[in-house]
Design a protein around this motif. Structure first.
Motif, mmCIF file in Angstrom:
data_model
loop_
_atom_site.group_PDB
_atom_site.id
_atom_site.type_symbol
_atom_site.label_atom_id
_atom_site.label_comp_id
_atom_site.label_asym_id
_atom_site.label_seq_id
_atom_site.Cartn_x
_atom_site.Cartn_y
_atom_site.Cartn_z
ATOM 1 N N ARG A 1 -5.620 -5.089 4.090
ATOM 2 C CA ARG A 1 -5.706 -5.686 2.755
ATOM 3 C C ARG A 1 -5.758 -7.214 2.830
ATOM 4 O O ARG A 1 -6.466 -7.858 2.055
ATOM 5 N N ARG A 2 -5.042 -7.799 3.758
ATOM 6 C CA ARG A 2 -5.097 -9.258 3.915
ATOM 7 C C ARG A 2 -6.499 -9.717 4.301
ATOM 8 O O ARG A 2 -6.886 -10.853 4.014
ATOM 9 N N ALA A 3 -7.255 -8.818 4.947
ATOM 10 C CA ALA A 3 -8.633 -9.136 5.319
ATOM 11 C C ALA A 3 -9.624 -8.761 4.217
ATOM 12 O O ALA A 3 -10.836 -8.973 4.377
ATOM 13 N N GLY A 4 -9.126 -8.197 3.107
ATOM 14 C CA GLY A 4 -9.992 -7.872 1.978
ATOM 15 C C GLY A 4 -10.582 -6.485 1.992
ATOM 16 O O GLY A 4 -11.366 -6.129 1.105
ATOM 17 N N VAL A 5 -10.238 -5.677 2.987
ATOM 18 C CA VAL A 5 -10.751 -4.307 3.057
ATOM 19 C C VAL A 5 -10.096 -3.459 1.968
ATOM 20 O O VAL A 5 -8.910 -3.616 1.665
ATOM 21 N N GLN A 6 -10.870 -2.534 1.371
ATOM 22 C CA GLN A 6 -10.339 -1.624 0.352
ATOM 23 C C GLN A 6 -9.559 -0.509 1.056
ATOM 24 O O GLN A 6 -10.094 0.142 1.956
ATOM 25 N N VAL A 7 -8.320 -0.302 0.666
ATOM 26 C CA VAL A 7 -7.430 0.619 1.380
ATOM 27 C C VAL A 7 -6.877 1.675 0.431
ATOM 28 O O VAL A 7 -6.381 1.351 -0.657
ATOM 29 N N THR A 8 -6.943 2.937 0.866
ATOM 30 C CA THR A 8 -6.277 4.033 0.157
ATOM 31 C C THR A 8 -5.349 4.736 1.138
ATOM 32 O O THR A 8 -5.771 5.128 2.228
ATOM 33 N N VAL A 9 -4.084 4.864 0.746
ATOM 34 C CA VAL A 9 -3.083 5.502 1.599
ATOM 35 C C VAL A 9 -2.737 6.868 1.012
ATOM 36 O O VAL A 9 -2.375 6.971 -0.165
ATOM 37 N N PRO B 1 19.030 7.161 6.661
ATOM 38 C CA PRO B 1 20.007 7.096 5.565
ATOM 39 C C PRO B 1 20.179 5.681 5.013
ATOM 40 O O PRO B 1 19.904 4.681 5.696
ATOM 41 N N GLY B 2 20.678 5.609 3.794
ATOM 42 C CA GLY B 2 20.868 4.337 3.114
ATOM 43 C C GLY B 2 21.856 3.414 3.784
ATOM 44 O O GLY B 2 21.757 2.194 3.658
ATOM 45 N N PHE B 3 22.836 3.973 4.527
ATOM 46 C CA PHE B 3 23.817 3.088 5.163
ATOM 47 C C PHE B 3 23.205 2.292 6.311
ATOM 48 O O PHE B 3 23.802 1.341 6.789
ATOM 49 N N LYS B 4 21.993 2.675 6.755
ATOM 50 C CA LYS B 4 21.257 1.878 7.737
ATOM 51 C C LYS B 4 20.128 1.091 7.077
ATOM 52 O O LYS B 4 19.780 -0.009 7.534
ATOM 53 N N LEU B 5 19.551 1.655 6.027
ATOM 54 C CA LEU B 5 18.404 1.030 5.371
ATOM 55 C C LEU B 5 18.404 1.420 3.899
ATOM 56 O O LEU B 5 17.955 2.504 3.536
ATOM 57 N N GLU B 6 18.934 0.524 3.063
ATOM 58 C CA GLU B 6 18.974 0.820 1.635
ATOM 59 C C GLU B 6 17.545 0.903 1.087
ATOM 60 O O GLU B 6 16.667 0.133 1.488
ATOM 61 N N LYS B 7 17.336 1.833 0.181
ATOM 62 C CA LYS B 7 15.971 2.205 -0.179
ATOM 63 C C LYS B 7 15.224 1.163 -1.008
ATOM 64 O O LYS B 7 13.997 1.142 -1.008
ATOM 65 N N ASP B 8 15.943 0.273 -1.689
ATOM 66 C CA ASP B 8 15.233 -0.765 -2.433
ATOM 67 C C ASP B 8 14.497 -1.704 -1.477
ATOM 68 O O ASP B 8 13.499 -2.324 -1.848
ATOM 69 N N VAL B 9 14.981 -1.796 -0.218
ATOM 70 C CA VAL B 9 14.318 -2.630 0.787
ATOM 71 C C VAL B 9 12.932 -2.066 1.104
ATOM 72 O O VAL B 9 11.953 -2.812 1.257
ATOM 73 N N VAL B 10 12.827 -0.743 1.167
ATOM 74 C CA VAL B 10 11.539 -0.091 1.435
ATOM 75 C C VAL B 10 10.666 -0.119 0.191
ATOM 76 O O VAL B 10 9.463 -0.405 0.255
ATOM 77 N N MET B 11 11.254 0.164 -0.978
ATOM 78 C CA MET B 11 10.473 0.255 -2.205
ATOM 79 C C MET B 11 9.798 -1.075 -2.564
ATOM 80 O O MET B 11 8.683 -1.100 -3.060
ATOM 81 N N ARG B 12 10.472 -2.196 -2.281
ATOM 82 C CA ARG B 12 9.846 -3.478 -2.636
ATOM 83 C C ARG B 12 8.655 -3.779 -1.725
ATOM 84 O O ARG B 12 7.707 -4.451 -2.152
ATOM 85 N N ARG B 13 8.656 -3.275 -0.487
ATOM 86 C CA ARG B 13 7.481 -3.421 0.372
ATOM 87 C C ARG B 13 6.338 -2.539 -0.136
ATOM 88 O O ARG B 13 5.170 -2.944 -0.128
ATOM 89 N N ASN B 14 6.655 -1.313 -0.573
ATOM 90 C CA ASN B 14 5.636 -0.459 -1.173
ATOM 91 C C ASN B 14 5.009 -1.141 -2.388
ATOM 92 O O ASN B 14 3.789 -1.133 -2.574
ATOM 93 N N GLU B 15 5.876 -1.741 -3.205
ATOM 94 C CA GLU B 15 5.399 -2.422 -4.414
ATOM 95 C C GLU B 15 4.533 -3.632 -4.058
ATOM 96 O O GLU B 15 3.510 -3.893 -4.706
ATOM 97 N N GLN B 16 4.924 -4.367 -3.005
ATOM 98 C CA GLN B 16 4.129 -5.514 -2.585
ATOM 99 C C GLN B 16 2.719 -5.080 -2.176
ATOM 100 O O GLN B 16 1.730 -5.725 -2.536
ATOM 101 N N ALA C 1 1.138 -2.306 -3.141
ATOM 102 C CA ALA C 1 0.427 -1.840 -4.336
ATOM 103 C C ALA C 1 -0.079 -3.013 -5.169
ATOM 104 O O ALA C 1 -1.225 -3.016 -5.638
ATOM 105 N N LYS C 2 0.767 -4.032 -5.359
ATOM 106 C CA LYS C 2 0.340 -5.224 -6.096
ATOM 107 C C LYS C 2 -0.764 -5.978 -5.362
ATOM 108 O O LYS C 2 -1.570 -6.675 -5.979
ATOM 109 N N GLY C 3 -0.791 -5.814 -4.036
ATOM 110 C CA GLY C 3 -1.819 -6.468 -3.230
ATOM 111 C C GLY C 3 -3.119 -5.696 -3.149
ATOM 112 O O GLY C 3 -4.024 -6.085 -2.410
#
Length: 477
Positions: free
Chosen positions: A168-176, A192-207, A209-211
């Motif tokens: 996406r940074r190179a401008g290619v159209q991407v479908t996952v 599990p969340g005690f190692k990786l809270e899920k909002d940390v992953v969700m904000r990358r997904n959102e980034q 999608a917005k990109g």
């Protein structure tokens, strides 16, 4: 003359972020480590020796510029530190949380070898990018120019998402495309969340999608959508499915109720944390509350299971592993955390069978370490006549994962696989035997680390871009 900001390992001791008390943290699924304060992060980063040959960097699968961003952190130049970190790592805040630094960067730190205690690389990495998110330095992807080419990525785990980011940074159209209802793969539903809270992953997904990345979820390729249909819609396809087929156990009684797969157990727990309806959890089938739990396995997935069971209110949690502590594949840091939280490890033990249906006990046989096997590790041998019963109401199989039979599942006999069932793909490029089809991550290398999947995804995306550019150049002639 400015004061030297680095080389303070002689005068400043190693100091990890504060870890929550075990009796407190075992009651919830929040991350167990606190965040560094600004001053503490700078102080710990200043311990780096800035050595001429940075073994931390060479032993990082992504070859992150660790000494550079440690120095910038020590100097208080955090935005620059973030930019240097992000340049080589798609998800530095995730790697900072879940990478086994004790086996990679920190385990090879020069000052660790000299007896001064390693630099807390992972904790500083996490701090840098968490600070970047808080200050708005992490922006949606905005390609300088959009391209017409389209790439389909099957699998929204770390390998697929890393490739999507580069493309996406190179401008290619991407479908996952992904079989689950949320993007992230094992980052979302396995860890599990005690190692990786899920909002940390969700904000990358959102980034992403917005990109401009498009996500097609609840898409089980080979069942709800044909691989050929995906291939027909795109100029290239990247297979990044990971490995989800659980290794199984034999022995008498292995099919009894109450014996479950680790992936099912962890997914149910993570879904519950999202607030989803999980009938198997509510019925008690995938819930450890009030039960005597036995987890079989010695890897990081087994550690995730035992620590989840503690938090669900198990009466007791025991982990059976056929080798000793020194030879287990899981992180020693995770073993220590589990022991602090009340998990009991039964080293040099393996299941022989099971009693009852629903399960009432594991028949355990004791082991000893014999001569090294083909991998160089000492092979476990059974001590005859040493069997005993270990009471259990819930047995969780955490014996690792194998690839699904993709050629059969997808109707693609031309997709070449190895004798282990992993997809045959070129080293670094990810090219497979099928034209325009690439593969990355665990489906190529077998069950491995998140950081290696990220590396594979980034490398493959760069190779794919080169192939697209070559095709465009030929077409223009």
């Amino acid at each position: 003359m400015a004061k030297q900001p680095m080389l303070k390992f002689v005068s400043v001791d190693r100091d990890m972020p504060e870890k929550r008390d075990a009796n407190v943290r075992r009651e919830d699924f929040h991350e167990i480590y606190a965040e560094y304060a600004d001053q503490k992060a700078a102080e710990q980063a200043s311990r780096c020796s800035q050595c001429g040959v940075p073994y931390c960097q060479s032993h990082c699968p992504l070859h992150n510029n660790i000494p550079d961003w440690l120095r910038l952190t020590a100097e208080g130049r955090l935005q620059e530190a973030y930019e240097i970190s992000q340049a080589t790592n798609t998800f530095p805040e995730i790697c900072g949380r879940i990478c086994p630094q004790d086996r990679l960067c920190e385990g090879n730190c020069v000052i660790e070898q000299s007896g001064h205690g390693t630099v807390t690389i992972g904790a500083v990495e996490k701090y840098i990018t968490d600070t970047a998110w808080e200050n708005g330095w992490v922006q949606p992807i905005k390609p300088a120019k959009e391209r017409a080419e389209s790439v389909g990525i099957i699998g929204a785990g770390p390998g697929g998402l890393a490739a999507a980011d580069v493309l996406r940074r190179a401008g290619v159209q991407v479908t996952v495309y992904d079989r689950y209802d949320r993007s992230g793969g094992l980052l979302t539903y396995g860890i599990p969340g005690f190692k990786l809270e899920k909002d940390v992953v969700m904000r990358r997904n959102e980034q992403l999608a917005k990109g401009g990345a498009r996500f097609v979820l609840n898409c089980d390729v080979g069942r709800t959508m044909a691989f050929e249909d995906i291939r027909a819609q795109h100029d290239a396809v990247i297979i990044a499915t990971g490995v989800y087929k659980s290794r199984d156990l034999g022995g008498p009684g292995a099919g009894a109720d109450g014996i479950v797969k680790a992936i099912d157990y962890l997914t149910a727990s993570n879904r519950k944390s999202f607030g989803d309806e999980v009938p198997e959890f509510d019925s008690g089938e995938l819930n450890a509350e009030g039960k005597r739990v036995v987890v079989i396995g010695g890897g990081d997935t087994a550690m995730d299971c035992v620590r989840t069971a503690i938090r669900q209110g198990a009466v007791s949690v025991k982990c059976l592993y056929r080798r000793d502590r020194a030879n287990m594949p899981g992180s020693q840091r995770e073993v220590q955390n589990a022991e602090e939280e009340g998990v009991q490890f039964e080293w040099l033990t393996a299941p022989k069978g099971f009693r009852g249906d629903p399960v009432e006990a594991v028949i355990v046989q004791k082991m000893r370490l014999g001569p090294p096997d083909a991998t160089g590790r000492q092979a476990p041998e059974i001590i005859e006549g040493s069997d005993y019963d270990e009471p259990a109401d819930l047995v969780i199989k955490a014996l690792g994962f194998e690839p699904e039979d993709l050629p059969a599942l997808w109707g693609q006999p031309e997709l070449e696989v190895t004798r282990w069932g992993t997809v045959k793909a070129e080293f670094t490029t990810g090219r497979t035997a099928l034209p325009g089809v690439y593969a990355v991550g665990d489906i190529v290398r077998g069950a491995s680390l998140v950081v290696w999947a990220i590396r594979d995804g980034r490398d493959c995306a760069e190779a794919l871009l080169a192939d697209l550019n070559a095709t465009t150049a030929v077409a223009a002639e």
